[in-house]
Scaffold this motif. Structure first.
Motif, PDB file in Angstrom:
ATOM      1  N   ASP A  35     -28.453 134.667 -14.191  1.00  0.00           N
ATOM      2  CA  ASP A  35     -28.142 135.126 -12.910  1.00  0.00           C
ATOM      3  C   ASP A  35     -27.675 135.309 -11.599  1.00  0.00           C
ATOM      4  O   ASP A  35     -27.659 135.726 -10.592  1.00  0.00           O
ATOM      5  N   ARG A  36     -29.577 134.771 -11.088  1.00  0.00           N
ATOM      6  CA  ARG A  36     -29.231 134.743  -9.787  1.00  0.00           C
ATOM      7  C   ARG A  36     -28.434 133.687  -9.755  1.00  0.00           C
ATOM      8  O   ARG A  36     -27.919 133.802  -8.332  1.00  0.00           O
ATOM      9  N   MET A  37     -28.607 132.750  -9.972  1.00  0.00           N
ATOM     10  CA  MET A  37     -27.594 131.628  -9.429  1.00  0.00           C
ATOM     11  C   MET A  37     -26.305 132.672  -8.764  1.00  0.00           C
ATOM     12  O   MET A  37     -25.372 131.821  -8.129  1.00  0.00           O
ATOM     13  N   ALA A  38     -25.593 133.149  -9.950  1.00  0.00           N
ATOM     14  CA  ALA A  38     -24.358 133.952 -10.123  1.00  0.00           C
ATOM     15  C   ALA A  38     -23.777 135.086  -8.651  1.00  0.00           C
ATOM     16  O   ALA A  38     -23.164 134.591  -7.868  1.00  0.00           O
ATOM     17  N   VAL A  39     -25.297 135.590  -8.690  1.00  0.00           N
ATOM     18  CA  VAL A  39     -25.511 136.858  -7.425  1.00  0.00           C
ATOM     19  C   VAL A  39     -25.974 136.422  -5.683  1.00  0.00           C
ATOM     20  O   VAL A  39     -25.488 137.212  -4.897  1.00  0.00           O
ATOM     21  N   HIS A  40     -26.148 135.290  -5.921  1.00  0.00           N
ATOM     22  CA  HIS A  40     -27.423 134.613  -4.390  1.00  0.00           C
ATOM     23  C   HIS A  40     -26.147 133.385  -3.902  1.00  0.00           C
ATOM     24  O   HIS A  40     -25.827 133.379  -4.111  1.00  0.00           O
ATOM     25  N   SER A  41     -26.739 133.335  -2.944  1.00  0.00           N
ATOM     26  CA  SER A  41     -26.156 132.483  -1.958  1.00  0.00           C
ATOM     27  C   SER A  41     -26.398 131.307  -2.154  1.00  0.00           C
ATOM     28  O   SER A  41     -28.009 131.125  -2.653  1.00  0.00           O
ATOM     29  N   MET A  42     -26.294 130.509  -1.472  1.00  0.00           N
ATOM     30  CA  MET A  42     -27.004 128.656  -1.549  1.00  0.00           C
ATOM     31  C   MET A  42     -27.980 128.605  -0.649  1.00  0.00           C
ATOM     32  O   MET A  42     -28.832 128.463  -1.539  1.00  0.00           O
ATOM     33  N   ARG A  43     -27.723 129.447   0.173  1.00  0.00           N
ATOM     34  CA  ARG A  43     -29.099 129.207   0.684  1.00  0.00           C
ATOM     35  C   ARG A  43     -30.237 129.891   0.453  1.00  0.00           C
ATOM     36  O   ARG A  43     -31.913 130.375   0.487  1.00  0.00           O
ATOM     37  N   GLU A  44     -30.061 131.085  -0.032  1.00  0.00           N
ATOM     38  CA  GLU A  44     -30.846 132.087  -0.920  1.00  0.00           C
ATOM     39  C   GLU A  44     -31.472 132.392  -1.413  1.00  0.00           C
ATOM     40  O   GLU A  44     -33.056 131.443  -2.372  1.00  0.00           O
ATOM     41  N   VAL A  45     -30.575 130.511  -3.375  1.00  0.00           N
ATOM     42  CA  VAL A  45     -31.407 129.715  -4.049  1.00  0.00           C
ATOM     43  C   VAL A  45     -32.365 129.265  -3.248  1.00  0.00           C
ATOM     44  O   VAL A  45     -33.574 129.048  -4.090  1.00  0.00           O
ATOM     45  N   ALA A  46     -31.526 128.452  -2.145  1.00  0.00           N
ATOM     46  CA  ALA A  46     -32.481 127.440  -1.927  1.00  0.00           C
ATOM     47  C   ALA A  46     -34.164 127.942  -2.000  1.00  0.00           C
ATOM     48  O   ALA A  46     -34.990 126.742  -1.712  1.00  0.00           O
ATOM     49  N   ASN A  47     -33.839 128.506  -0.883  1.00  0.00           N
ATOM     50  CA  ASN A  47     -35.359 129.834  -1.044  1.00  0.00           C
ATOM     51  C   ASN A  47     -35.801 129.304  -1.971  1.00  0.00           C
ATOM     52  O   ASN A  47     -37.289 129.932  -2.118  1.00  0.00           O
ATOM     53  N   GLN A  48     -35.535 130.558  -2.764  1.00  0.00           N
ATOM     54  CA  GLN A  48     -36.002 130.852  -4.162  1.00  0.00           C
ATOM     55  C   GLN A  48     -36.886 129.173  -4.687  1.00  0.00           C
ATOM     56  O   GLN A  48     -37.533 129.934  -5.513  1.00  0.00           O
ATOM     57  N   VAL A  49     -36.014 128.432  -4.606  1.00  0.00           N
ATOM     58  CA  VAL A  49     -36.117 126.946  -5.200  1.00  0.00           C
ATOM     59  C   VAL A  49     -37.036 126.294  -4.287  1.00  0.00           C
ATOM     60  O   VAL A  49     -38.134 124.994  -4.727  1.00  0.00           O
ATOM     61  N   ASN A  50     -37.648 126.435  -3.682  1.00  0.00           N
ATOM     62  CA  ASN A  50     -38.393 125.760  -2.107  1.00  0.00           C
ATOM     63  C   ASN A  50     -37.781 124.612  -2.364  1.00  0.00           C
ATOM     64  O   ASN A  50     -38.802 123.641  -1.759  1.00  0.00           O
ATOM     65  N   VAL A  51     -36.519 124.548  -2.155  1.00  0.00           N
ATOM     66  CA  VAL A  51     -36.072 123.009  -1.409  1.00  0.00           C
ATOM     67  C   VAL A  51     -34.987 123.649  -0.627  1.00  0.00           C
ATOM     68  O   VAL A  51     -34.061 124.542   0.360  1.00  0.00           O
ATOM     69  N   MET A  52     -34.556 122.308   0.266  1.00  0.00           N
ATOM     70  CA  MET A  52     -33.457 122.087   1.425  1.00  0.00           C
ATOM     71  C   MET A  52     -31.899 123.081   0.633  1.00  0.00           C
ATOM     72  O   MET A  52     -31.441 122.452  -0.903  1.00  0.00           O
ATOM     73  N   PRO A  53     -31.375 123.459   1.275  1.00  0.00           N
ATOM     74  CA  PRO A  53     -29.938 123.857   1.240  1.00  0.00           C
ATOM     75  C   PRO A  53     -28.979 122.965   0.154  1.00  0.00           C
ATOM     76  O   PRO A  53     -28.494 122.793  -0.578  1.00  0.00           O
ATOM     77  N   ALA A  54     -29.265 122.036   1.157  1.00  0.00           N
ATOM     78  CA  ALA A  54     -28.587 120.311   0.764  1.00  0.00           C
ATOM     79  C   ALA A  54     -28.823 120.510  -0.756  1.00  0.00           C
ATOM     80  O   ALA A  54     -28.228 119.305  -1.388  1.00  0.00           O
ATOM     81  N   THR A  55     -29.990 120.617  -1.564  1.00  0.00           N
ATOM     82  CA  THR A  55     -30.111 120.184  -2.153  1.00  0.00           C
ATOM     83  C   THR A  55     -29.753 120.461  -3.375  1.00  0.00           C
ATOM     84  O   THR A  55     -28.946 119.989  -4.636  1.00  0.00           O
ATOM     85  N   MET A  56     -29.524 121.868  -3.109  1.00  0.00           N
ATOM     86  CA  MET A  56     -28.267 122.758  -4.368  1.00  0.00           C
ATOM     87  C   MET A  56     -27.058 121.767  -4.046  1.00  0.00           C
ATOM     88  O   MET A  56     -26.405 122.007  -4.982  1.00  0.00           O
ATOM     89  N   SER A  57     -26.438 121.813  -2.902  1.00  0.00           N
ATOM     90  CA  SER A  57     -25.029 121.166  -3.040  1.00  0.00           C
ATOM     91  C   SER A  57     -25.327 119.537  -3.884  1.00  0.00           C
ATOM     92  O   SER A  57     -23.852 119.315  -4.591  1.00  0.00           O
ATOM     93  N   ARG A  58     -26.605 119.045  -3.313  1.00  0.00           N
ATOM     94  CA  ARG A  58     -25.790 117.600  -4.308  1.00  0.00           C
ATOM     95  C   ARG A  58     -26.382 118.000  -5.674  1.00  0.00           C
ATOM     96  O   ARG A  58     -25.453 117.057  -6.312  1.00  0.00           O
ATOM     97  N   LEU A  59     -26.993 118.974  -6.002  1.00  0.00           N
ATOM     98  CA  LEU A  59     -27.445 119.434  -7.415  1.00  0.00           C
ATOM     99  C   LEU A  59     -25.800 119.299  -8.269  1.00  0.00           C
ATOM    100  O   LEU A  59     -25.309 118.881  -9.237  1.00  0.00           O
TER     101      LEU A  59
END
Length: 296
Positions: A35-59
């Motif tokens: 649900d967090r993946m659905a409602v938060h931006s890539m940058r916000e998710v990355a902050n919660q995961v403690n990774v770089m936004p680029a990591t979410m894009s690569r995923l």
């Protein structure tokens, strides 16, 4: 089956072992918090995961998506309510009815609404009702809005709490006065709003007006991506699936009933006294039908 029809969580689970350690961290977050993946931006998710936004894009790319937006939309699809016009849903209903016995259809209705109630309560903790009740009790004035299909839920809450909150107002916009009604909301007030997809414009306007004014908003709605959810002080998600063409109100009504009960519990003896006075007046005025006094 096309992969566009496969649950995004299944896709991640299937490919998890083939991901790099860093991508596994991001993928595990997606599996644990869809649900967090659905409602938060890539940058916000990355902050919660403690990774770089680029990591979410690569995923997203590693899982076969053209962009992170396409990836996120698959999570949004999981929590969005059923789509389709009422006419289309009515045609689907008729097609089912022509091929299934009425007893089977009624059983499906009962099972679906039982599930709606269970899912609605599973998404709300007991303390959430208590917190919302406290906001209602401490409010200077309470406004209640639920239009079109959601009107019964709003009216029930207003009716059931009228003795506790005699100054509360049910927003209906009669004679075209809806704009004036919501313009009266102040920071010390509370708005309780009920709406399902497709969301009635005036209900969303009322929520926006309350939020802009600084008033607390209690939302009973169907999704975390609902326009009522974003601005909610207290959010209650109601499951509303139905084999019929209208979405079920059972889950929302159950949540409203629980909220009324929470208000009664918070008020304690004061609530009991107010109800006793009301019952005496009703019986004195012969409001209830009495077999021994009928037609008198």
């Amino acid at each position: 089956m096309s992969e566009t029809n496969i649950d995004i969580l299944k896709i991640i689970e299937t490919r998890f072992d083939g991901l790099s350690p860093q991508l596994r961290v991001a993928a595990r977050f997606a599996l644990d918090s869809p649900d967090r993946m659905a409602v938060h931006s890539m940058r916000e998710v990355a902050n919660q995961v403690n990774v770089m936004p680029a990591t979410m894009s690569r995923l997203a790319a590693r899982l076969g998506f053209k962009s992170y937006t396409d990836f996120r939309n698959r999570f949004r699809d999981r929590i969005l309510p059923e789509t389709g016009t009422y006419a289309a849903r009515a045609r689907q209903l008729q097609m089912r009815s022509s091929t299934a016995a009425s007893s089977v259809f009624l059983k499906e209705m009962a099972e679906t609404d039982t599930d709606n109630i269970e899912r609605s309560f599973s998404q709300s903790e007991e303390c959430a009702f208590q917190s919302a009740a406290e906001s209602l009790i401490n409010a200077e004035k309470i406004y209640v809005v639920g239009l079109r299909k959601c009107y019964p839920v709003a009216y029930f809450f207003h009716y059931a709490t009228r003795h506790f909150f005699p100054g509360s107002m049910l927003l209906e916009g009669k004679a075209g006065l809806f704009g004036e009604e919501i313009s009266a909301i102040r920071p010390t007030d509370v708005l309780l709003a009920v709406a399902f997809d497709p969301y009635t414009k005036e209900t969303v306007q009322a929520v926006n007006a309350a939020q802009q004014e600084g008033a607390a908003v209690i939302s009973i709605t169907d999704s975390k991506v609902s326009p009522l959810a974003e601005r909610a002080t207290h959010l209650f998600l109601a499951a509303n699936r139905s084999p019929s063409f209208y979405r079920s109100l059972v889950g929302a009504m159950a949540l409203a009933q629980a909220l009324v009960a929470a208000v009664v519990n918070e008020l304690g003896q004061v609530a009991v006294q107010k109800l006793e006075v009301s019952e005496l007046k009703l019986r004195k005025n012969n409001t209830y039908w009495n077999k021994g006094k009928q037609d008198q």
